[in-house]
Design an enzyme around this catalytic site. Structure first.
Site, PDB file in Angstrom:
ATOM      1  N   GLU A  80       0.837  -1.194   0.000  1.00 46.99           N
ATOM      2  CA  GLU A  80       0.000   0.000   0.000  1.00 46.99           C
ATOM      3  C   GLU A  80       0.874   1.247   0.000  1.00 46.99           C
ATOM      4  O   GLU A  80       1.741   1.410   0.855  1.00 46.99           O
ATOM      5  CB  GLU A  80      -0.897   0.038   1.236  1.00 46.99           C
ATOM      6  CG  GLU A  80      -1.978  -1.029   1.276  1.00 46.99           C
ATOM      7  CD  GLU A  80      -2.876  -0.902   2.488  1.00 46.99           C
ATOM      8  OE1 GLU A  80      -3.907  -1.591   2.516  1.00 46.99           O
ATOM      9  OE2 GLU A  80      -2.567  -0.106   3.411  1.00 46.99           O
ATOM     10  N   CYS A  81       0.661   2.117  -0.965  1.00 45.46           N
ATOM     11  CA  CYS A  81       1.264   3.450  -1.021  1.00 45.46           C
ATOM     12  C   CYS A  81       2.794   3.383  -0.952  1.00 45.46           C
ATOM     13  O   CYS A  81       3.440   3.176  -1.968  1.00 45.46           O
ATOM     14  CB  CYS A  81       0.682   4.339   0.069  1.00 45.46           C
ATOM     15  SG  CYS A  81       0.892   6.104  -0.260  1.00 45.46           S
TER      16      CYS A  81
END
Length: 437
Positions: free
Chosen positions: A325-326
């Protein structure tokens, strides 16, 4: 009790964190909570209480999950302190859904309003009366005055609040030294500045103990009605555990963003959850069957991450499932601001001046943990862009946007998900790590 404010930058984090630490110093077991998706404030809450900081976000997890998740976090605690978000009635849209007031209503919890009293006196009473009467379902039980200029100023504000029947529970004068440094995405996470963060929390605790009536604040918390819902449990969401596989979860200063329920769900699904630090660990943990790389600030540590060539090479060659994530998405790419990264994904990333922020109601494509057509609610918060911006098809798509890279062994995107709303993600990742059988 819920710590709210009329607007951002009123002092909620200082008051909430300092109150948590001050109550703990009295020997109480304090359960820390934060309204909304923010990862950074809960890190300071964890330092203050010695317990995981937990988020309460009805947009990410559903309204029906808030009380069970709160009770899960507050298990065996003496008192729970919930730090609000933005202004008390500010929600995800034009209504107050997801706001501090919304959470206070769901919990039936009394609210302590932190008011920035700088440059006002009698007007404080008008402001507080407006917030106290705006929604009769929310009970403002008292006020903590912040940034008070002098003892006389504080006494004047206290007097006008007494006139409207709202008790003053604390008066904090303008002080120096109780600050938490910030940068492009907000406060610097506690994990990045451990010694300084501990010292800052200690100063907050001393300030609140000196400036506030802790006994009266405890009485406010004790006035909250009992909650009858059953606590959330990770085991309920993963009924068929697959014991054995090691799931390596990135940690350390560069990867500080994660909700504690994710690791709890992975453990309940049968995984051995082991943390590794991409800044210093040159190998994945022994026996790693899957990797989770959450959010954080890889752009700040790009040179150090790049210098750890052995780990980058191992992740590039790793053929087990990966969820990112990210920050994890950026780390798996070829390059970040000119620094070589893992090369597991064929993307380059760079910092920009533009902040991408907001909730996303997305439809998924198939990946190692998602299935075609499933709906997910996530949160986006970053100042970087990737080239290409997403795969074809993207892992997630929503009206006006798309994001992410998915495949049989990978799910990587900018979106932050709260896995308590999607426990099947943990089951699917552990099953993929365990292999057939």
């Amino acid at each position: 009790m819920v710590i709210a404010a009329p607007a951002s930058d009123s002092g909620k984090t200082t008051v909430a964190t300092g109150l948590m630490a001050a109550l703990r110093a009295r020997g109480l077991r304090v359960s820390p909570h934060k309204v909304g998706p923010d990862y950074i404030d809960p890190g300071y809450h964890a330092l203050a209480t010695g317990r995981p900081g937990r988020n309460l976000d009805p947009w990410l997890t559903g309204e029906e999950s808030i009380v069970p998740l709160f009770l899960h976090g507050a298990r065996n605690a003496d008192v729970a302190v919930v730090e609000g978000v933005m202004g008390m009635y500010d929600g995800a849209g034009t209504d107050d859904f997801g706001s501090t007031a919304h959470i206070a209503r769901l919990l039936g919890a009394p609210v302590v309003l932190v008011v920035d009293a700088e440059r006002q006196a009698r007007s404080v009473a008008a402001l507080v009366r407006g917030f106290a009467s705006f929604d009769e379902r929310v009970r403002v039980a008292g006020v903590i005055l912040n940034k008070v200029g002098s003892p006389g100023h504080g006494e004047l504000c206290r007097t006008v609040l007494d006139e409207i029947g709202i008790p003053t529970l604390g008066v904090i004068q303008r002080v120096d030294g109780v600050v938490t440094p910030s940068r492009h995405l907000g406060l610097i996470p506690a994990a990045e500045r451990r010694a300084e963060a501990v010292a800052a929390v200690d100063r907050m605790a001393e300030l609140i103990a000196r400036s506030c009536d802790l006994g009266a604040l405890l009485a406010v918390a004790r006035s909250a009605p009992p909650l009858t819902a059953a606590p959330w449990t990770p085991e309920a969401g993963v009924p068929d555990p697959r014991p054995g596989p090691v799931v390596a979860v990135a940690g350390g200063p560069a990867f500080t963003f994660g909700y504690p329920e994710q690791a709890e769900l992975l453990s309940a699904a049968g995984a051995q959850v082991v943390t590794f630090d991409p800044l210093r660990d040159e190998r994945l943990p022994e026996g790693t069957g899957a990797v989770v790389i959450g959010g954080g600030f890889p752009e700040v540590y790009a040179a150090e991450l790049s210098a750890n060539e052995p780990l980058r090479a191992e992740l590039a060659a790793f053929r087990g499932p990966i969820v990112a994530e990210c920050a994890g998405l950026l780390y798996l790419g070829r390059e970040l601001d000119g620094h070589p990264m893992c090369g597991r994904l064929g993307i380059t990333a760079r910092m920009t001046d533009r902040l991408a922020i907001g909730y996303r109601d997305a439809v998924a494509s198939a990946s190692v943990v998602t299935r075609e057509g499933e709906r997910y609610r996530g949160h986006e918060f970053h100042r970087t862009v990737t080239e290409p911006r997403h795969a074809a098809p993207p892992l997630f798509r929503w009206p006006g946007g798309a994001d992410g890279f998915g495949g049989p062994l990978i799910a990587a995107s900018y979106l932050h998900l709260h896995w308590a709303a999607y426990p099947e993600l943990a089951s699917r990742l552990v099953a993929a790590a365990a292999g057939p059988g």
